[in-house]
Design a protein around this motif. Structure first.
Motif, PDB file in Angstrom:
ATOM      1  N   ARG A 110      -2.006   6.968  -3.231  1.00 40.55           N
ATOM      2  CA  ARG A 110      -0.677   6.391  -3.215  1.00 40.55           C
ATOM      3  C   ARG A 110      -0.888   5.195  -2.099  1.00 40.55           C
ATOM      4  O   ARG A 110      -0.474   3.982  -2.202  1.00 40.55           O
ATOM      5  CB  ARG A 110       0.309   7.296  -2.968  1.00 40.55           C
ATOM      6  N   TYR A 111      -1.187   5.695  -0.939  1.00 38.00           N
ATOM      7  CA  TYR A 111      -1.036   4.579   0.298  1.00 38.00           C
ATOM      8  C   TYR A 111      -2.353   3.875   0.223  1.00 38.00           C
ATOM      9  O   TYR A 111      -1.776   2.333   0.469  1.00 38.00           O
ATOM     10  CB  TYR A 111      -1.122   5.385   1.473  1.00 38.00           C
ATOM     11  N   SER A 113      -3.171   2.293  -2.690  1.00 43.26           N
ATOM     12  CA  SER A 113      -2.547   1.357  -3.599  1.00 43.26           C
ATOM     13  C   SER A 113      -1.528   0.674  -3.195  1.00 43.26           C
ATOM     14  O   SER A 113      -1.169  -0.574  -3.493  1.00 43.26           O
ATOM     15  CB  SER A 113      -1.723   2.133  -4.824  1.00 43.26           C
ATOM     16  N   LEU A 114      -1.111   0.925  -1.768  1.00 47.41           N
ATOM     17  CA  LEU A 114       0.129   0.241  -1.163  1.00 47.41           C
ATOM     18  C   LEU A 114      -0.289  -0.823  -0.095  1.00 47.41           C
ATOM     19  O   LEU A 114       0.480  -1.350   0.448  1.00 47.41           O
ATOM     20  CB  LEU A 114       1.197   1.368  -0.724  1.00 47.41           C
ATOM     21  N   THR A 117       0.718  -4.083  -1.397  1.00 47.76           N
ATOM     22  CA  THR A 117       1.664  -4.311  -2.127  1.00 47.76           C
ATOM     23  C   THR A 117       2.527  -5.481  -2.130  1.00 47.76           C
ATOM     24  O   THR A 117       2.649  -6.015  -0.776  1.00 47.76           O
ATOM     25  CB  THR A 117       2.758  -3.114  -1.748  1.00 47.76           C
ATOM     26  N   ALA A 126       1.491   1.486   5.062  1.00 46.29           N
ATOM     27  CA  ALA A 126       0.420   2.181   4.211  1.00 46.29           C
ATOM     28  C   ALA A 126      -0.963   2.134   4.846  1.00 46.29           C
ATOM     29  O   ALA A 126      -1.682   3.122   4.892  1.00 46.29           O
ATOM     30  CB  ALA A 126       0.244   1.252   3.001  1.00 46.29           C
ATOM     31  N   TYR A 189       3.360  -1.640  -6.809  1.00 46.79           N
ATOM     32  CA  TYR A 189       2.269  -0.280  -7.096  1.00 46.79           C
ATOM     33  C   TYR A 189       1.784  -0.419  -8.462  1.00 46.79           C
ATOM     34  O   TYR A 189       2.464  -0.863  -9.344  1.00 46.79           O
ATOM     35  CB  TYR A 189       2.765   0.959  -6.302  1.00 46.79           C
ATOM     36  N   LEU A 195      -2.084   6.267 -10.801  1.00 41.20           N
ATOM     37  CA  LEU A 195      -2.110   6.917  -9.542  1.00 41.20           C
ATOM     38  C   LEU A 195      -2.825   8.300  -9.999  1.00 41.20           C
ATOM     39  O   LEU A 195      -3.786   8.703  -9.230  1.00 41.20           O
ATOM     40  CB  LEU A 195      -1.067   7.001  -8.538  1.00 41.20           C
TER      41      LEU A 195
END
Length: 254
Positions: A110-111, A113-114, A117, A126, A189, A195
């Motif tokens: 998740r982080y 992918s950010l 962002t 992130a 995102y 994800l």
């Protein structure tokens, strides 16, 4: 103009997950199977709660949100957006370790992918959080491997913990009915399904190396509800415990 409400929904669920699992992990302090694990889970718990506070602070400073302490401790259960997985009691060590492994790998993707962002205030956090979570993953992967390769009993317990945890872990990726497509379209995102796919690609090699058997993902029914405010019976007692000191004087300066 980016959709503020969609970003708030994303940051709220991320912060709430981190806050709740942080408090759950802190419950291992003094109870770990060895002293090293007391220290490890306590340290990771502090990181998680720090991540939650930082996300709530981003909402306050950039999206007109509440004070982070008020937001963390004064909301009703129905307003929380944590997934069911983080709400469950710590149980025995095999469950908490497997939850740690699955949840932290989900946070890592998740982080990642950010980092780029479109909501720029989140980018430095992130990058920072991804670096901290790297050490959580080293801990989780090593212990999953050690216990899975230990005795017949430890292997059986880790295998059972994996099967028990998977439907709950899939609940991390519950999509927002109101905001998911907006978040994807505005390049905040890539979306929960993307994800989840990246997460599976991350955990499969470790599980394979450990000799654990993960059936096809279609064989599990994801446990959803938390993102819409429907929670387990365990959340309200935890919220009461977490907020008990703060609620004695919410206006106090510490």
């Amino acid at each position: 103009m980016l959709s503020q409400q969609a970003i708030i929904s994303l940051l709220t669920k991320m912060g709430d997950d981190a806050l709740i699992i942080g408090h759950r992990n802190s419950e291992w302090t003094g109870l770990g199977p060895i002293m090293e694990e007391d220290i490890a889970f306590s340290s990771m718990a502090q990181d998680k709660i720090g991540h939650a506070w930082a996300l709530y602070r981003v909402m306050q400073e950039h999206l007109g949100g509440q004070d982070p302490d008020q937001f963390a401790f004064m909301r009703a259960e129905k307003e929380m957006r944590s997934c069911h997985f983080v709400e469950l009691p710590i149980g025995e060590y095999d469950f908490s370790l497997m939850r740690h492994f699955l949840f932290d790998h989900a946070e890592a993707v998740r982080y990642e992918s950010l980092e780029n962002t479109a909501f720029e205030p989140l980018q430095p956090f992130a990058k920072k959080f991804k670096g901290e979570i790297k050490y959580h993953l080293l801990h989780a992967d090593e212990w999953v491997l050690q216990l899975s390769r230990g005795s017949e009993e430890s292997y059986a317990r880790m295998q059972q913990a994996l099967l028990h945890c998977m439907p709950l872990a899939l609940g991390i990726f519950e999509t927002s009915k109101a905001h998911e497509q907006t978040l994807i379209d505005e390049k905040i995102y890539p979306g929960e399904q993307a994800l989840q796919a990246r997460w599976l690609d991350r955990i499969y090699p470790v599980l394979s190396k450990a000799g654990l058997n993960l059936p096809g993902i279609e064989s599990f029914t994801p446990v959803y509800g938390g993102r819409e405010g429907y929670h387990t019976a365990y959340l309200q007692p935890l919220l009461d415990e977490m907020s008990s000191v703060f609620k004695l004087d919410p206006t106090a300066t510490w």
